[in-house]
Design a protein around this motif. Structure first.
Motif, PDB file in Angstrom:
ATOM      1  N   LYS A 255      31.370  50.647  42.248  1.00  0.00           N
ATOM      2  CA  LYS A 255      31.748  51.693  41.091  1.00  0.00           C
ATOM      3  C   LYS A 255      31.795  52.976  41.595  1.00  0.00           C
ATOM      4  CE  LYS A 255      29.750  48.691  37.565  1.00  0.00           C
ATOM      5  NZ  LYS A 255      28.833  48.521  36.341  1.00  0.00           N
TER       6      LYS A 255
ATOM      7  N   ALA B  82      33.452  40.927  48.645  1.00  0.00           N
ATOM      8  CA  ALA B  82      32.698  41.067  47.506  1.00  0.00           C
ATOM      9  C   ALA B  82      32.099  42.450  47.187  1.00  0.00           C
ATOM     10  CB  ALA B  82      31.662  39.861  47.587  1.00  0.00           C
TER      11      ALA B  82
ATOM     12  N   GLU C 156      34.481  44.708  45.832  1.00  0.00           N
ATOM     13  CA  GLU C 156      34.802  44.497  44.417  1.00  0.00           C
ATOM     14  C   GLU C 156      33.774  44.759  43.375  1.00  0.00           C
ATOM     15  OE1 GLU C 156      36.323  40.686  44.523  1.00  0.00           O
ATOM     16  OE2 GLU C 156      37.883  40.883  45.635  1.00  0.00           O
ATOM     17  N   ASN C 157      32.434  44.938  44.023  1.00  0.00           N
ATOM     18  CA  ASN C 157      31.382  45.119  42.888  1.00  0.00           C
ATOM     19  C   ASN C 157      31.068  46.761  42.873  1.00  0.00           C
ATOM     20  OD1 ASN C 157      30.973  42.474  42.303  1.00  0.00           O
ATOM     21  ND2 ASN C 157      29.367  42.181  44.065  1.00  0.00           N
TER      22      ASN C 157
ATOM     23  N   SER D 189      28.042  53.480  42.105  1.00  0.00           N
ATOM     24  CA  SER D 189      27.504  53.254  43.496  1.00  0.00           C
ATOM     25  C   SER D 189      27.746  54.243  44.664  1.00  0.00           C
ATOM     26  CB  SER D 189      27.961  51.626  43.969  1.00  0.00           C
ATOM     27  OG  SER D 189      29.322  51.505  43.889  1.00  0.00           O
TER      28      SER D 189
ATOM     29  N   GLY E  14      36.158  47.894  43.160  1.00  0.00           N
ATOM     30  CA  GLY E  14      35.962  47.313  41.737  1.00  0.00           C
ATOM     31  C   GLY E  14      36.494  48.123  40.500  1.00  0.00           C
TER      32      GLY E  14
END
Length: 579
Positions: free
Chosen positions: A40, A34, A37-38, A133, A65
């Motif tokens: 950036k 997770a 996938e989040n 991120s 992601g």
């Protein structure tokens, strides 16, 4: 009356997504996936940019992601020879767009973007970095001041930053993390995570011990040979303490004596000529009968001011750490029980019962820590509450928590004198090692400084007949007039390292070993020969290493490189330095 038949529920198989990412889910679990996938990711690509593309390849496949490539370059003939994500029809077209087109085929679920502008222009507005991120910055530096600006903004915004440079047969990457970067799920060796707490048993465990060993000598051979080994250890501990002032074996010689006591309890007149469970008990004496202690990493966390004085703005990590610290203090140095049991020779019913006892104790300890967390949240006015799963994960992995203190990337200061004082004591012995790869790192620093000077003056690539690089970087090495490390090249204006006289009045040793001179000389020659060029195999290997570290940063799992890694493709060697 007809009998009612109850149809069992249909078993649900794995989803398409679980099938697709099955192998990696086993590595970093659903929460790690997770986080990935989040994420950036921003790639600031320069030079031939092959290593940057190879990093993205290894992030796209596991399902990062989204990512954005900033690259204004058009595809050249040189690109076609080293970049496997371009084809002949790409010649003359925008490199980032062409690369994205082929990368997208690897995983259509990943969102891919490209921006056609220079890193210099992009960095003029550092606030554009806020939406990402993690940042990947590929060298060589085109403008050290821009690099410094990006590094400072990333540090200010607590955005992890990777600086990667690959040239010829050599490469290196440095990681700039936030000042405090805790990792709870470090994935230690499962054998090292087992806490049986045999020196501090609780009532339920002692009650089960009494039930199973009350009439030990009268048990049948089958029952005697299936007593769980940890109960055997507890049983003989009671015997030992009865003759040793209620004290457990404290040193190697006492443990060796205790081991002999355990072995003497095994029956040898059976068909096997011994008992496997007693062998397991004897083998576990040295590792299982140790007083409670905490790792240096956890002690560092407990001693931190953020752990001892939490407030409304404290991160979840520190609030949970504070609660576990209170647990550790109130329970005389014991941490919450993880609750896991190793495999052992035992009857299934006994093993399950023993397992339930440990799990129940782990849940009890977790509940106590959770109560402290909730109390702290209420006291400082934290909302929303920390998820129970996060508290549980911390309790299970507390002993192996690691706190990494991020350090700025040295190359970001390549236009100024670099103060090596804080690392001089560590680097000094390394510089005296004949086969050290540290000269490779300093050569890259010198190259970045040189290229920054050239780019600022010419804004073009170095002509083939340009003798300045040889004169500045290699000429003085060949002549033997090498200044003390890390002042490898006078053109880089590196300051001579010194040690604070208050801590160590001795000057840092001069770097004058012939082996080290030769190492640096060879690295400089290879970097000069490569002339900003990348070899695909070196870039691919480096891209794999960097992607692995990126995934660790994003998922906050496993132990990271702290903080610089260099790779020598000629000798097939890597080295990690905290610089």
């Amino acid at each position: 009356m007809a009998e009612t038949i109850i149809t069992p529920p249909i078993l649900q198989g794995p989803t398409a997504k679980e099938k697709k990412y099955d192998r990696q889910l086993r590595l970093w679990a659903a929460n790690g996936q997770a986080a990935l996938e989040n994420a950036k990711v921003l790639l600031l690509n320069s030079g031939s940019g092959v290593v940057g593309v190879e990093i993205l390849k290894n992030l796209i496949l596991p399902g990062v992601g989204s990512f954005t490539i900033v690259d204004e370059t058009n595809v050249s003939e040189l690109d076609l020879g080293v970049n496997f994500f371009l084809e002949e029809s790409s010649l003359g077209k925008w490199r980032a767009e062409e690369t994205c087109k082929f990368l997208q085929e690897l995983n259509p679920e990943v969102k891919i973007n490209a921006l056609k502008e220079s890193i210099d222009v992009f960095a003029d507005n550092p606030s554009r970095l806020e939406q990402y991120s993690l940042i990947l910055l590929v060298g060589p530096t085109t403008n050290a001041r821009v690099l410094e600006k990006i590094c400072e903004y990333a540090d200010k915004s607590s955005i992890p930053l990777f600086y990667i440079h690959c040239q010829g047969f050599f490469s290196h990457f440095s990681v700039q993390l936030p000042a405090q970067f805790p990792i709870v799920d470090t994935h230690p060796d499962p054998a090292s995570t087992q806490d049986l707490r045999l020196l501090n048993p609780w009532p339920e465990l002692l009650e089960f011990l009494e039930t199973k060993t009350r009439n030990l000598d009268s048990l049948s051979d089958h029952d005697h040979g299936h007593i769980p080994y940890l109960l055997i250890l507890l049983h003989f501990l009671n015997i030992w303490k009865a003759s040793h002032d209620a004290q457990a074996p404290a040193n190697y010689f006492e443990k060796k004596e205790f081991k002999a006591l355990v072995e003497s309890g095994a029956r040898t007149n059976n068909s096997e000529g011994g008992e496997e469970n007693f062998d397991e008990a004897a083998a576990a004496v040295l590792k299982s009968l140790n007083p409670p202690s905490i790792s240096s990493g956890l002690r560092q966390v407990f001693e931190a001011d953020d752990c001892q004085n939490i407030k409304s703005t404290s991160a979840n990590f520190w609030i949970i750490a504070n609660a576990i610290r209170n647990f550790h203090t109130s329970h005389n140095g014991i941490l919450p029980l993880p609750g896991a049991l190793p495999d052992m020779k035992a009857q299934s019913s006994d093993y399950i019962q023993l397992q339930n006892i440990y799990k129940a104790k782990a849940r009890s300890d977790l509940a106590e820590v959770t109560r402290t967390v909730r109390s702290s949240e209420q006291e400082v006015g934290r909302n929303p509450p920390i998820e129970q799963a996060e508290i549980e994960a911390f309790c299970k992995g507390a002993q192996f928590v690691k706190m990494i203190h991020g350090r700025p990337i040295r190359v970001a200061k390549c236009t100024a004198e670099i103060d090596w004082n804080d690392r001089a004591k560590v680097l000094s012995p390394e510089l005296q090692t004949p086969d050290s790869l540290l000269p490779l790192y300093f050569a890259f620093l010198a190259l970045d400084r040189y290229q920054d000077d050239i780019d600022r003056i010419q804004k073009v690539r170095k002509p083939a007949d340009d003798e300045q690089l040889n004169d500045i970087m290699a000429g003085r090495v060949v002549s033997g007039a090498v200044p003390p490390l890390p002042m490898f090249a006078e053109s880089a204006h590196f300051s001579t390292p010194t040690i604070d006289p208050e801590h160590d009045p001795k000057p840092w040793p001069r770097f004058d070993t012939p082996e080290a001179r030769t190492t640096f000389d060879n690295v400089v020659k290879e970097l000069d020969r490569a002339d900003r060029g990348e070899l695909h195999n070196i870039a691919a290997l480096t891209g794999g290493m960097v992607a692995q570290e990126v995934i660790k940063v994003i998922t906050k799992q496993y132990v990271l490189v702290d903080n610089t890694c260099v790779f020598d493709g000629i000798a097939s060697k890597t080295a990690v330095f905290n610089i």
